[in-house]
Design a protein around this motif. Structure first.
Motif, PDB file in Angstrom:
ATOM      1  N   ASP A 216       1.574  29.321  15.345  1.00  0.00           N
ATOM      2  CA  ASP A 216       2.811  29.348  15.307  1.00  0.00           C
ATOM      3  C   ASP A 216       3.481  28.263  16.245  1.00  0.00           C
ATOM      4  O   ASP A 216       4.560  28.568  16.572  1.00  0.00           O
ATOM      5  CB  ASP A 216       3.325  30.993  15.889  1.00  0.00           C
ATOM      6  CG  ASP A 216       2.900  31.964  14.594  1.00  0.00           C
ATOM      7  OD1 ASP A 216       3.088  31.430  13.592  1.00  0.00           O
ATOM      8  OD2 ASP A 216       2.809  32.852  15.023  1.00  0.00           O
ATOM      9  N   TYR A 217       2.838  27.536  16.823  1.00  0.00           N
ATOM     10  CA  TYR A 217       3.184  26.446  17.846  1.00  0.00           C
ATOM     11  C   TYR A 217       4.792  25.926  17.535  1.00  0.00           C
ATOM     12  O   TYR A 217       5.648  25.950  18.290  1.00  0.00           O
ATOM     13  CB  TYR A 217       2.279  25.411  17.733  1.00  0.00           C
ATOM     14  CG  TYR A 217       2.361  24.337  18.675  1.00  0.00           C
ATOM     15  CD1 TYR A 217       2.373  24.691  20.318  1.00  0.00           C
ATOM     16  CD2 TYR A 217       3.041  23.125  18.446  1.00  0.00           C
ATOM     17  CE1 TYR A 217       2.596  23.456  21.110  1.00  0.00           C
ATOM     18  CE2 TYR A 217       3.274  21.875  19.202  1.00  0.00           C
ATOM     19  CZ  TYR A 217       3.088  22.396  20.769  1.00  0.00           C
ATOM     20  OH  TYR A 217       3.286  21.405  21.677  1.00  0.00           O
ATOM     21  N   GLY A 252      -8.385  18.862  19.562  1.00  0.00           N
ATOM     22  CA  GLY A 252      -7.373  18.959  18.576  1.00  0.00           C
ATOM     23  C   GLY A 252      -7.601  18.329  17.284  1.00  0.00           C
ATOM     24  O   GLY A 252      -7.272  19.010  16.005  1.00  0.00           O
ATOM     25  N   GLN A 253      -7.985  17.135  17.234  1.00  0.00           N
ATOM     26  CA  GLN A 253      -8.428  16.197  16.032  1.00  0.00           C
ATOM     27  C   GLN A 253      -9.254  17.056  15.164  1.00  0.00           C
ATOM     28  O   GLN A 253      -9.097  17.011  14.027  1.00  0.00           O
ATOM     29  CB  GLN A 253      -8.861  14.713  16.563  1.00  0.00           C
ATOM     30  CG  GLN A 253      -7.536  13.768  16.538  1.00  0.00           C
ATOM     31  CD  GLN A 253      -7.829  12.460  16.785  1.00  0.00           C
ATOM     32  OE1 GLN A 253      -9.225  12.339  17.129  1.00  0.00           O
ATOM     33  NE2 GLN A 253      -7.555  11.353  16.386  1.00  0.00           N
ATOM     34  N   ARG A 263       0.348  21.367  10.261  1.00  0.00           N
ATOM     35  CA  ARG A 263       1.514  20.993  10.962  1.00  0.00           C
ATOM     36  C   ARG A 263       1.858  21.422  12.553  1.00  0.00           C
ATOM     37  O   ARG A 263       2.313  20.614  13.207  1.00  0.00           O
ATOM     38  CB  ARG A 263       2.682  21.797  10.227  1.00  0.00           C
ATOM     39  CG  ARG A 263       4.223  21.458  10.696  1.00  0.00           C
ATOM     40  CD  ARG A 263       5.186  22.059   9.676  1.00  0.00           C
ATOM     41  NE  ARG A 263       5.711  23.266  10.052  1.00  0.00           N
ATOM     42  CZ  ARG A 263       6.915  23.413  10.681  1.00  0.00           C
ATOM     43  NH1 ARG A 263       7.282  22.469  11.612  1.00  0.00           N
ATOM     44  NH2 ARG A 263       7.089  24.718  11.122  1.00  0.00           N
ATOM     45  N   HIS A 264       1.104  22.624  12.784  1.00  0.00           N
ATOM     46  CA  HIS A 264       1.216  22.882  14.297  1.00  0.00           C
ATOM     47  C   HIS A 264       0.343  22.363  15.104  1.00  0.00           C
ATOM     48  O   HIS A 264       0.835  21.864  16.164  1.00  0.00           O
ATOM     49  CB  HIS A 264       1.102  24.538  14.392  1.00  0.00           C
ATOM     50  CG  HIS A 264       1.928  25.467  13.466  1.00  0.00           C
ATOM     51  ND1 HIS A 264       3.167  25.546  14.051  1.00  0.00           N
ATOM     52  CD2 HIS A 264       1.917  25.920  12.189  1.00  0.00           C
ATOM     53  CE1 HIS A 264       3.950  26.102  13.089  1.00  0.00           C
ATOM     54  NE2 HIS A 264       2.835  26.616  11.874  1.00  0.00           N
ATOM     55  N   ILE A 265      -0.892  21.839  14.779  1.00  0.00           N
ATOM     56  CA  ILE A 265      -1.642  21.295  15.441  1.00  0.00           C
ATOM     57  C   ILE A 265      -1.311  19.711  15.507  1.00  0.00           C
ATOM     58  O   ILE A 265      -1.523  18.923  16.667  1.00  0.00           O
ATOM     59  CB  ILE A 265      -3.104  21.226  14.997  1.00  0.00           C
ATOM     60  CG1 ILE A 265      -4.348  20.997  16.120  1.00  0.00           C
ATOM     61  CG2 ILE A 265      -3.657  20.452  13.609  1.00  0.00           C
ATOM     62  CD1 ILE A 265      -4.325  21.917  16.920  1.00  0.00           C
ATOM     63  N   SER A 495       4.051  13.461  13.450  1.00  0.00           N
ATOM     64  CA  SER A 495       3.077  14.606  13.867  1.00  0.00           C
ATOM     65  C   SER A 495       1.963  14.242  12.982  1.00  0.00           C
ATOM     66  O   SER A 495       1.526  14.858  12.072  1.00  0.00           O
ATOM     67  CB  SER A 495       3.915  15.857  13.480  1.00  0.00           C
ATOM     68  OG  SER A 495       4.934  16.109  14.383  1.00  0.00           O
ATOM     69  N   ASP A 496       1.476  13.289  13.260  1.00  0.00           N
ATOM     70  CA  ASP A 496       0.138  12.933  12.557  1.00  0.00           C
ATOM     71  C   ASP A 496       0.137  12.894  10.937  1.00  0.00           C
ATOM     72  O   ASP A 496      -0.150  13.751  10.412  1.00  0.00           O
ATOM     73  CB  ASP A 496      -0.877  13.592  13.006  1.00  0.00           C
ATOM     74  CG  ASP A 496      -1.526  13.165  14.191  1.00  0.00           C
ATOM     75  OD1 ASP A 496      -1.046  13.725  15.257  1.00  0.00           O
ATOM     76  OD2 ASP A 496      -2.241  12.292  14.612  1.00  0.00           O
TER      77      ASP A 496
END
Ligand SMILES: Cc1cc2nc3c(=O)[nH]c(=O)nc-3n(C[C@H](O)[C@H](O)[C@H](O)COP(=O)(O)OP(=O)(O)OC[C@H]3O[C@@H](n4cnc5c(N)ncnc54)[C@H](O)[C@@H]3O)c2cc1C
Length: 496
Positions: A216-217, A252-253, A263-265, A495-496
């Protein structure tokens, strides 16, 4: 006369970890006996940006390292001293060949200390090797290719902690050094509300974030209460180096490849880029500690109000979300990004006080105090860079939007908790009759607003928008953009 044994020293600062620590890895690769050293320096103990919560966090971090070093019969030599005195006393027993450390993007006192230490090393025939810290570069003139280089660095293999047998100085050797130095007591208060220092705790936060909390970041990042569990809470561990940004970035990657919550990561990974971006800016503009990076704003004069500043520091401004955020920060060492930005905006825009007067109080309270983020963020939120959009936060609207049930305000401003929700957000709208009904007296149970927010907001907005057109501000904005803008700025924000 027997000659002294030769050693290398790793000078730990904001890199309090054993794994993926380049300074330690390089020292160990040299094959020489190695001493790990932490110095509680008087110049930082006496500096007003720092407070006990930072020193306790450092002590907890060192205790955690010492636990890991037990199996090597070693520990970190931890002393209170000036750095040169510490090296001089170590040299009564040993000849130091090389000091290994990370480049420190610090405040002026540490920068000056480093210049003196460089001279000391030259005079004492000691080599001082500094490693790049979390991808931040020293000596850059512009940001050409900066992001690519940062990403390369983040994707490099992690450095393992693999000392040879007996390579680390033994506990017995270290005791000898302790007999001539002032050893620091590593005890800290138990049961505080602050996050506990140390790599072990850092990984507990990291693992629980990557296992589930991140999902939920982006939903919760601006909410003062929910962000406390939905954000990673890794900032103190990154700031004091209990964990490297590279370790976190790679985790994280990896997760992004399989996660359904990309989306959050991705939002999280982009904040790791910001971490380095801000520190790099400060590295290249160290005068930001005391003055706005955009020199055009140096002519902006604000009248100082001791009374306003005190009310802000004590969470007694009469604006519930501002007061809740400050009280929460003072007690726990943490509030999320939006509440930090709002606290600074309220101080600099609504109270019309210079950001410099907010700096030390906030840095003392932020457990994660990182000079390279702190000073650029203060100036950005104060609207004194000339290159960022001016944002004057409205605490009431932010409360209604991000704390609609007033969960956060009720917790930190308990004197409002028994009111109905609309009044919790705006107690100053209550009539005498309503106050009587709730057995609540404005000005007695909770302060009247200390300023007229509407009037002050307009004043701040007018002055700062006008200043953006000032030729000195414009000239400086062009200089700043040239020096600090990335070739492809959207990549920093992406965001990547
Ligand atoms: C006035 C002001 C002062 C600040 N001072 C500090 C500070 O001293 N130290 C500090 O670490 N952060 C600072 N921040 C940035 C940000 O508020 C915190 O990094 C974030 O709230 C920490 O929570 P988290 O670890 O859960 O972050 P997450 O959202 O989980 O982000 C992960 C990591 O990314 C980095 N990060 C996140 N947001 C930002 C940002 N906006 N800018 C730069 N890096 C970011 C941090 O290292 C953080 O731990 C400041 C922000 C403001 C507005």
């Amino acid at each position: 006369m027997t000659s002294k044994p030769h050693i290398n020293v790793v000078w730990l600062k904001r890199d309090l970890r054993l794994q993926d620590n380049e300074a330690i890895a390089n020292a160990l690769k040299s094959g020489k006996p190695t001493l790990l050293l932490y110095v509680f320096e008087h110049l930082l103990l006496n500096d007003n940006h720092y407070s006990d919560r930072h020193f306790n966090f450092i002590k907890e971090s060192i205790r955690d390292i010492n636990e890991q070093l037990k199996s090597y019969n070693s520990k970190v030599l931890t002393v209170t001293s000036d750095i040169q005195t510490a090296f001089n006393l170590i040299q009564t027993f040993y000849k130091i060949d090389t000091i290994f450390s990370h480049v420190e993007t610090g405040i002026l006192v540490t920068y000056n200390r480093d210049k003196e230490l460089s001279r000391y090393c030259r005079n004492n025939l000691i080599t001082w090797k500094e490693s790049k810290n979390n991808g931040v570069e020293r000596g850059l003139l512009n940001r050409e290719n900066w992001l690519e280089q940062w990403e390369d660095y983040m994707n490099q293999p992690l450095e393992d902690f693999t000392p040879n047998v007996n390579q680390l100085l033994s506990i017995e050797d270290i005791s000898l050094l302790e007999s001539v130095l002032t050893v620091t007591d590593l005890d800290t208060p138990e049961n505080t509300k602050f996050q506990k220092g140390g790599t072990t705790t850092a990984w507990k936060y990291a693992n629980s974030f990557f296992e589930s909390r991140y999902k939920d970041y982006m939903f919760n990042i601006s909410k003062p209460e929910a962000s406390r569990t939905s954000c990673s809470r890794l900032s103190p561990y990154i700031s004091w180096g209990n964990i490297s940004v590279r370790q976190v970035f790679q985790k994280g990657q990896d997760l992004k490849k399989t996660s359904k919550s990309k989306r959050h990561i991705s939002g999280f990974l982009s904040r790791l880029r910001w971490q380095a971006h801000f520190i790099q800016k400060f590295e290249m503009e160290h005068t930001m500690e005391n003055a706005s990076v955009n020199k055009g704003y140096h002519k902006l004069k604000k009248s100082i109000s001791i009374q306003y500043q005190k009310a802000w520091r004590e969470g007694q401004t009469g604006f519930p979300l501002v007061d809740a955020s400050m009280r929460c920060l003072v007690e726990t060492g943490y509030v999320n990004f939006r509440m930090r930005a709002m606290l600074v905006s309220f101080f600099t825009h609504i109270l019309w006080q210079p950001w410099q007067h907010a700096s030390e109080h906030l840095s003392q309270q932020f457990l994660d105090f990182e000079p390279g983020i702190h000073f650029p963020q203060l100036q950005m939120q104060a609207g004194e860079t000339g290159i960022n959009n001016l944002r004057i936060y409205n605490p009431t609207l932010n409360g209604l939007k991000h704390d609609p049930d007033a969960e956060f305000i009720k917790k930190w401003v308990p004197e409002l908790a028994h009111l109905d929700i609309p009044f919790i957000h705006e107690p100053y709208l209550m009539t005498e009759l309503e106050q009587g009904l709730y057995d609540f007296k404005l000005g007695h149970d909770y302060p009247h607003p200390i300023v007229d927010i509407k009037e002050n907001r307009i004043r701040a907005s007018d002055i700062l928008w006008n200043m953006k057109q000032d030729p000195d501000v414009v000239k400086e904005s062009i200089r700043i953009l040239k020096r600090h803008t990335l070739k492809d700025r959207s990549r920093l924000l992406k965001s990547d």
